[in-house]
Scaffold this active site. Structure first.
Site, short mmCIF file in Angstrom:
data_model
loop_
_atom_site.label_atom_id
_atom_site.label_comp_id
_atom_site.label_asym_id
_atom_site.label_seq_id
_atom_site.Cartn_x
_atom_site.Cartn_y
_atom_site.Cartn_z
CG ASN A 71 -2.00 1.05 1.14
OD1 ASN A 71 -1.89 1.97 0.36
ND2 ASN A 71 -3.01 0.93 1.97
CG ASP A 72 1.68 3.00 3.65
OD1 ASP A 72 0.60 3.52 3.29
OD2 ASP A 72 1.86 2.54 4.78
CB VAL A 73 6.01 0.43 -0.87
CG1 VAL A 73 6.56 0.26 0.53
CG2 VAL A 73 5.22 -0.79 -1.30
CB VAL A 74 2.31 1.14 -4.78
CG1 VAL A 74 3.29 0.00 -5.05
CG2 VAL A 74 1.14 0.67 -3.95
CB ALA A 110 1.09 4.71 6.86
#
Lengths: 91, 457
Positions: B383-386, B424
């Protein structure tokens, strides 16, 4: 005092060498690196052995034995799982 | 003399072992070298003149081995972060106990340097012990994974650190103040809990690395106190390694140490979530069968795994699907973000476990230029890394974090349980993008269905 200074030299050199080596470990192997360093930090076993076997006092023997147990778990488990992970990496 | 020589040989073997760890071809040899070094150091120590009674030593070694073997061989790879956290806590406990024994034995005759290093050793060892137990509890979901905060938290934490340092100084001045030592021990245990409480799941990689580093520094401190060079060297390697990894993780999130440690990341992002709920209508979702049809035509696929893949234990299914795609003539690569998962290298280990060759696991800097000429990016539980907000939204808590540029590929497929934001707690515009197709459900089940549909055709 002079032995602490020797210790500081050793610490500085080991930290520097470690820094150079660890920077070259590819991200691919970062998890094995963690379990590897975790198992070599089980070297605290050598201090625990003396604490457990020197017959200082009953408390020292109990705490020392717990320390030996914990450090042994890390050494044995750490090397086994590092090897198990590394076995899986193939080209 | 034999002991000194055995420690010297062990130290040398540890360094060569670490050097071998810099390449996958030699890494296993490195582990064997280090294990040999450990064996030599242990046998050397058993000759120590102070050791008079072997029965408790043997008991400890046997119990430790009996517990250590299943911890090495049985724990599934998806549980690696939990396992590493737990072993940091064992390491911290062992080193703190050694410090306690040493203090009660020698407090009356210790020099200032020695008492100072023992104080430091016990402090770091105890913080590592309880801190790692907390991290384990969060990862294992025995404790809530979200950041836990209370009023004046940072002040209390910093105050406790200062108090611990003052206690160490008071011990240097008056080595036999046993109550100060006990207070230091207790305070350090509490501090370990305080330090990890406010840290959320997504920041676990940094915390695990830092705890690794503390455990190493504690071992080094005990080496100073005992004048034992092999402890100093191993501690320096372990401490340095944890520190470097923590720095790399912070860099990969574009955040500073203090921000990770005191930021209570993710607990603040509750408000903007309302706004995005309205946009949910534009989400384009598809079924696994539709996805299979699209995959059949794809020539190039990049898989982007995240923590969700580990939770769903979907790595083997990913490999099965990739094999079919490759048989159909498509290329399949894997994009690895440094902080995907809960510890450094987490995704690499899982994919390697599923027999995926490591030359297909590609780091962020090398894979990002490939997205624009890729047919499908398959995001599995990441999620956060994309999240494109890291590039576009200056108000976002993750702004500036390097991300995997999946949005530039022709189609993005996202396997996700629901529209809930990630750890996050930040909304992700990728999920409502025009070239994004969401497939809701358990990642493993979805992949199984896609694979079945692909195989049937």
């Amino acid at each position: 005092m002079s032995s602490s200074i020797t210790g500081l030299y050793i610490f500085m050199l080991a930290a520097f060498l470690g820094y150079q080596l660890i920077q070259r470990v590819p991200p691919l192997l970062h998890t094995p690196l963690m379990s590897f360093t975790n198992s070599i930090s089980g070297i605290s076993l050598v201090a625990s052995l003396v604490a457990a076997g020197a017959n200082y006092s009953v408390m020292a023997t109990i705490l020392g034995t717990i320390a030996v147990t914990c450090a042994t778990i890390n050494v044995v488990g750490g090397f086994l799982i590092t090897d198990r992970m590394l076995k899986m990496f193939r080209k | 003399m034999i002991i000194t020589i055995s420690y010297f040989i062990a130290s040398t073997l540890f360094l060569f072992g670490l050097k071998d760890l810099t390449h996958p071809n030699t890494a296993r040899r490195g582990t064997s070298l280090a294990a040999l070094g450990m064996l030599i150091a242990v046998f050397g120590t058993l000759l120590h003149h102070e050791i008079v009674d072997y029965k408790w030593i043997i008991a400890g070694l046997v119990i430790g081995t009996v517990i250590g073997i299943p911890m090495g061989l049985k724990i599934p790879m998806t549980k690696m972060p939990e396992r590493i956290a737990l072993s940091h806590s064992f390491g911290g406990l062992a080193i703190a106990l050694v410090g306690v024994v040493e203090y009660y034995r020698h407090a009356g005759v210790m020099g200032k340097v020695q008492i100072g290093t023992i104080g430091f050793e016990v402090f770091l060892g105890a913080v590592t012990f309880t801190g790692s137990l907390m991290a384990f509890g969060k990862l294992q979901e025995l404790l809530p994974g979200r950041p836990m905060t209370f009023p004046k938290q940072n002040i209390i934490t910093v105050g406790s650190i200062v108090a611990a340092i003052l206690l160490i100084f008071s011990l240097i001045v008056l080595p036999t103040s046993y109550s100060a030592f006990n207070l230091l021990l207790a305070l350090s245990c509490v501090l370990g809990v305080l330090v990890v409480l406010p840290i959320g799941g997504a920041d676990m990689p940094v915390v695990i690395c830092l705890l690794n580093s503390y455990a190493g520094l504690a071992a080094s401190a005990s080496g100073f106190a005992l004048n034992n060079m092999v402890l100093i060297i191993c501690g320096a390697l372990d401490g340095g390694s944890g520190f470097i990894l923590a720095l790399l993780m912070c860099k990969a999130m574009n955040r500073s140490f203090s921000n990770v440690l005191f930021g209570a990341f993710g607990s603040v992002a509750a408000a903007p979530r309302e706004a995005a709920t309205a946009e949910k209508a534009t989400v384009r979702s598809g079924t696994p069968e539709e996805a299979a049809k699209i995959f059949k035509a794809a020539k190039s696929v990049i898989v982007v795994p995240g923590y969700g893949m580990a939770v769903a234990q979907a790595q083997h299914t990913v490999r099965e699907m990739a094999s079919i795609l490759e048989k159909n003539g498509a290329t399949v690569k894997y994009a690895i973000h440094p902080v995907a998962g809960r510890m450094p290298g987490h995704m690499n280990v899982l994919l390697a476990e599923a027999d995926i060759p490591y030359d297909k696991l590609i780091d962020i800097d090398d894979i990002n230029p490939e997205f624009p000429h890729t047919d499908i990016s398959l995001v599995i539980g990441a999620n956060d890394v994309v999240n494109p907000a890291a590039k576009t939204d200056t108000a976002s808590p993750i702004y500036g974090m390097p991300i995997l540029d999946v949005g530039s590929s022709k189609l993005v497929m996202v396997l996700k349980r629901s529209m809930n934001p990630g750890f996050a707690g930040i909304d992700n515009a990728l999920f409502i993008g025009s070239n994004t197709m969401m497939i809701f459900g358990d990642a493993k089940q979805t992949l199984l269905k896609i694979t079945a549909a692909l195989a049937a055709a």
